[in-house]
Design a protein around this motif. Structure first.
Motif, PDB file in Angstrom:
ATOM      1  N   PHE A  93       6.163 -21.344   4.633  1.00  0.00           N
ATOM      2  CA  PHE A  93       4.972 -22.188   4.598  1.00  0.00           C
ATOM      3  C   PHE A  93       4.363 -22.193   3.200  1.00  0.00           C
ATOM      4  N   GLY A  94       4.267 -21.012   2.601  1.00  0.00           N
ATOM      5  CA  GLY A  94       3.689 -20.929   1.269  1.00  0.00           C
ATOM      6  C   GLY A  94       4.551 -21.565   0.192  1.00  0.00           C
ATOM      7  N   ILE A  95       5.850 -21.405   0.307  1.00  0.00           N
ATOM      8  CA  ILE A  95       6.750 -21.929  -0.724  1.00  0.00           C
ATOM      9  C   ILE A  95       7.083 -23.395  -0.484  1.00  0.00           C
ATOM     10  N   ALA A  96       7.175 -23.817   0.758  1.00  0.00           N
ATOM     11  CA  ALA A  96       7.578 -25.194   1.052  1.00  0.00           C
ATOM     12  C   ALA A  96       6.474 -26.203   0.798  1.00  0.00           C
ATOM     13  N   VAL A  97       5.247 -25.761   0.700  1.00  0.00           N
ATOM     14  CA  VAL A  97       4.148 -26.694   0.474  1.00  0.00           C
ATOM     15  C   VAL A  97       4.307 -27.410  -0.858  1.00  0.00           C
ATOM     16  N   ILE A  98       4.611 -26.671  -1.901  1.00  0.00           N
ATOM     17  CA  ILE A  98       4.660 -27.242  -3.246  1.00  0.00           C
ATOM     18  C   ILE A  98       5.759 -28.301  -3.396  1.00  0.00           C
ATOM     19  N   PRO A  99       7.033 -27.974  -3.134  1.00  0.00           N
ATOM     20  CA  PRO A  99       8.044 -29.029  -3.326  1.00  0.00           C
ATOM     21  C   PRO A  99       7.911 -30.184  -2.350  1.00  0.00           C
ATOM     22  N   THR A 100       7.433 -29.923  -1.153  1.00  0.00           N
ATOM     23  CA  THR A 100       7.282 -31.011  -0.194  1.00  0.00           C
ATOM     24  C   THR A 100       6.212 -31.987  -0.644  1.00  0.00           C
ATOM     25  N   LEU A 101       5.079 -31.476  -1.056  1.00  0.00           N
ATOM     26  CA  LEU A 101       4.017 -32.359  -1.511  1.00  0.00           C
ATOM     27  C   LEU A 101       4.378 -33.065  -2.814  1.00  0.00           C
ATOM     28  N   VAL A 102       5.060 -32.367  -3.708  1.00  0.00           N
ATOM     29  CA  VAL A 102       5.508 -33.011  -4.950  1.00  0.00           C
ATOM     30  C   VAL A 102       6.492 -34.128  -4.649  1.00  0.00           C
ATOM     31  N   LEU A 103       7.473 -33.842  -3.789  1.00  0.00           N
ATOM     32  CA  LEU A 103       8.455 -34.868  -3.446  1.00  0.00           C
ATOM     33  C   LEU A 103       7.829 -36.027  -2.687  1.00  0.00           C
ATOM     34  N   TYR A 104       6.846 -35.748  -1.868  1.00  0.00           N
ATOM     35  CA  TYR A 104       6.266 -36.805  -1.044  1.00  0.00           C
ATOM     36  C   TYR A 104       5.299 -37.681  -1.843  1.00  0.00           C
ATOM     37  N   PHE A 105       4.424 -37.060  -2.641  1.00  0.00           N
ATOM     38  CA  PHE A 105       3.396 -37.835  -3.323  1.00  0.00           C
ATOM     39  C   PHE A 105       3.808 -38.338  -4.703  1.00  0.00           C
ATOM     40  N   LEU A 106       4.561 -37.549  -5.459  1.00  0.00           N
ATOM     41  CA  LEU A 106       4.912 -37.967  -6.813  1.00  0.00           C
ATOM     42  C   LEU A 106       6.189 -38.793  -6.874  1.00  0.00           C
ATOM     43  N   ALA A 107       7.149 -38.474  -6.042  1.00  0.00           N
ATOM     44  CA  ALA A 107       8.392 -39.238  -6.006  1.00  0.00           C
ATOM     45  C   ALA A 107       8.390 -40.063  -4.724  1.00  0.00           C
ATOM     46  N   ASN A 108       7.911 -41.265  -4.803  1.00  0.00           N
ATOM     47  CA  ASN A 108       7.719 -42.090  -3.613  1.00  0.00           C
ATOM     48  C   ASN A 108       9.025 -42.545  -2.964  1.00  0.00           C
ATOM     49  N   ASN A 109      10.122 -42.491  -3.698  1.00  0.00           N
ATOM     50  CA  ASN A 109      11.374 -43.008  -3.150  1.00  0.00           C
ATOM     51  C   ASN A 109      12.199 -41.947  -2.429  1.00  0.00           C
ATOM     52  N   VAL A 110      11.655 -40.761  -2.208  1.00  0.00           N
ATOM     53  CA  VAL A 110      12.373 -39.715  -1.475  1.00  0.00           C
ATOM     54  C   VAL A 110      12.220 -39.995   0.016  1.00  0.00           C
ATOM     55  N   SER A 111      13.333 -40.066   0.702  1.00  0.00           N
ATOM     56  CA  SER A 111      13.305 -40.398   2.128  1.00  0.00           C
ATOM     57  C   SER A 111      12.904 -39.187   2.963  1.00  0.00           C
ATOM     58  N   GLY A 112      12.560 -39.451   4.207  1.00  0.00           N
ATOM     59  CA  GLY A 112      12.207 -38.377   5.134  1.00  0.00           C
ATOM     60  C   GLY A 112      13.369 -37.469   5.434  1.00  0.00           C
ATOM     61  N   VAL A 113      14.589 -38.025   5.421  1.00  0.00           N
ATOM     62  CA  VAL A 113      15.779 -37.209   5.673  1.00  0.00           C
ATOM     63  C   VAL A 113      15.969 -36.192   4.551  1.00  0.00           C
ATOM     64  N   LYS A 114      15.731 -36.606   3.328  1.00  0.00           N
ATOM     65  CA  LYS A 114      15.857 -35.670   2.206  1.00  0.00           C
ATOM     66  C   LYS A 114      14.768 -34.606   2.257  1.00  0.00           C
ATOM     67  N   LEU A 115      13.581 -34.947   2.749  1.00  0.00           N
ATOM     68  CA  LEU A 115      12.541 -33.938   2.941  1.00  0.00           C
ATOM     69  C   LEU A 115      12.961 -32.915   3.998  1.00  0.00           C
ATOM     70  N   ILE A 116      13.633 -33.391   5.052  1.00  0.00           N
ATOM     71  CA  ILE A 116      14.122 -32.469   6.081  1.00  0.00           C
ATOM     72  C   ILE A 116      15.174 -31.537   5.505  1.00  0.00           C
ATOM     73  N   TYR A 117      16.081 -32.062   4.694  1.00  0.00           N
ATOM     74  CA  TYR A 117      17.087 -31.208   4.069  1.00  0.00           C
ATOM     75  C   TYR A 117      16.436 -30.207   3.107  1.00  0.00           C
ATOM     76  N   CYS A 118      15.387 -30.606   2.430  1.00  0.00           N
ATOM     77  CA  CYS A 118      14.648 -29.686   1.557  1.00  0.00           C
ATOM     78  C   CYS A 118      14.039 -28.555   2.378  1.00  0.00           C
ATOM     79  N   TRP A 119      13.432 -28.890   3.520  1.00  0.00           N
ATOM     80  CA  TRP A 119      12.846 -27.880   4.394  1.00  0.00           C
ATOM     81  C   TRP A 119      13.917 -26.952   4.949  1.00  0.00           C
ATOM     82  N   MET A 120      15.045 -27.514   5.346  1.00  0.00           N
ATOM     83  CA  MET A 120      16.130 -26.686   5.899  1.00  0.00           C
ATOM     84  C   MET A 120      16.661 -25.715   4.847  1.00  0.00           C
TER      85      MET A 120
END
Length: 121
Positions: free
Chosen positions: A68-95
């Protein structure tokens, strides 16, 4: 059939249509997972299964807390700063983060417990 980071078991159209749900379900899954593990640990301690709690439940709780502590940073960066990252790639990042944290916490369980016992003083 070749592997693609844009495929996720046939659900990629639904996931990519609602990437906000990936964030919501990811974060709430971790929070409710921690609550469930806390409840299970409480019950197991009451019936004197301390070994199961110390060697299985506690590392899983560490996994979820650190993820939870570590995944917050890359998830929010990928979601808000890189708008073209798909939800599937976010799931792979979380996994990836979750599997790495699982390996780390189970391999370094004794070090984490020692660090926590010395930091309480």
């Amino acid at each position: 059939m070749a592997f693609s980071f844009n495929d996720f078991f046939g659900y990629e159209k639904v996931i990519n249509a609602h990437p906000d749900l990936v964030l919501i379900y990811g974060f709430t899954g971790i929070i409710f997972g921690l609550l469930a593990l806390t409840f299970i640990a409480f019950i197991l301690r009451k019936i004197h299964f301390h070994a199961i709690v110390e060697h299985l439940i506690a590392p899983l709780m560490w996994v979820l807390m650190l993820s939870f502590g570590i995944a917050v940073i890359p998830t929010l960066v990928l979601y808000f700063l890189a708008n073209n990252v798909s939800g599937v790639k976010l799931i792979y990042c979380w996994m990836t983060i979750l599997s790495g944290m699982t390996f780390f916490c189970f391999m370094n369980d004794a070090m984490i417990k020692k660090w926590m016992s010395t930091s309480k003083r």
